[in-house]
Design an enzyme around this catalytic site. Structure first.
Site, PDB file in Angstrom:
ATOM      1  N   TYR A   1      -7.117  -7.598 -40.070  1.00  0.00           N
ATOM      2  CA  TYR A   1      -6.365  -8.059 -38.927  1.00  0.00           C
ATOM      3  C   TYR A   1      -5.502  -6.854 -38.399  1.00  0.00           C
ATOM      4  O   TYR A   1      -4.915  -6.909 -37.181  1.00  0.00           O
ATOM      5  CB  TYR A   1      -5.742  -9.207 -39.274  1.00  0.00           C
TER       6      TYR A   1
ATOM      7  N   HIS B   1      -3.841  -9.608 -31.951  1.00  0.00           N
ATOM      8  CA  HIS B   1      -2.760 -10.444 -32.482  1.00  0.00           C
ATOM      9  C   HIS B   1      -1.564  -9.959 -33.242  1.00  0.00           C
ATOM     10  O   HIS B   1      -0.550 -10.536 -33.489  1.00  0.00           O
ATOM     11  CB  HIS B   1      -3.435 -11.427 -33.229  1.00  0.00           C
TER      12      HIS B   1
ATOM     13  N   TYR C   1      -0.249 -16.340 -42.756  1.00  0.00           N
ATOM     14  CA  TYR C   1      -1.134 -16.334 -41.561  1.00  0.00           C
ATOM     15  C   TYR C   1      -0.207 -16.724 -40.379  1.00  0.00           C
ATOM     16  O   TYR C   1       1.156 -17.360 -40.438  1.00  0.00           O
ATOM     17  CB  TYR C   1      -2.367 -17.036 -41.759  1.00  0.00           C
TER      18      TYR C   1
END
Length: 194
Positions: free
Chosen positions: A17, A22, A68
């Site tokens: 990620y 994001h 998360y």
């Protein structure tokens, strides 16, 4: 004029990620840490990577939650609670679908706008939403069903360069933000061209 004592950069943990849209907020906090010459270190007590520096005698803490995105509030509430940091002394940097890449805006309060990280922070702060937000534009894929893959994907080079430029611009107005000069910071930031 409220001075900021905690800057939070939202993102998801893990190498897969790291460079995704994001994680724009986490990238912002990493850039602050680099500019201040400090290392962010893992702190299980606060469920994240933390750092601290002093700006004109005022401690400023940095936090990148290692939970998360949808559990970001756990980290924010733990650190803010321990150091008695009020919601209005917190700046949360996050990706913003409703702004084009290269645009950054400051805002106080408001809803979560569908952002799961903001949703959890509001909930974990006892439904208090009166913290500042730095909305880092990442653009929108145009179709709601594509949002998840879009935010979890990597931006093309041209988009990433625009995001990097907007972060550089925000770093230039940080002294106003640290001093609680919100009107001046917003005026400078909101006059920026993408």
């Amino acid at each position: 004029m409220t001075a900021i004592k905690l800057i939070v950069g939202l993102g998801n943990p893990g190498a897969e990620y790291e460079q995704t849209r994001h994680n724009a907020g986490a990238l912002f906090v990493e850039r602050i840490a680099h500019a201040q010459g400090i290392n962010l270190v893992a702190d299980r007590k606060y469920f994240g990577l933390t750092g601290r520096f002093s700006h004109q005698g005022q401690d400023v803490r940095l936090l990148i939650p290692t939970t998360y995105m949808n559990r970001s509030g756990q980290a924010v509430a733990a650190l803010a609670g321990f150091f008695r940091i009020k919601p209005e002394e917190i700046l949360v940097a996050h990706d913003e679908l409703d702004l084009p890449p290269g645009v950054a805006k400051l805002k106080l309060g408001g809803g979560h706008g569908g952002h799961n990280g903001l949703r959890d922070i509001i909930a974990q702060l006892g439904n208090q939403n009166n913290f500042y937000r730095l909305r880092l534009g990442i653009g929108h894929p145009g179709v709601a069903s594509m949002v998840s893959n879009f935010v979890l994907g990597r931006a093309p080079r041209a988009e990433q360069e625009k995001l990097d430029a907007s972060i550089d611009f925000v770093l230039g107005v940080l002294p106003d933000i640290f001093a609680g000069e919100w009107n001046r910071a917003m005026k400078n930031l909101h006059s920026q061209k993408a």
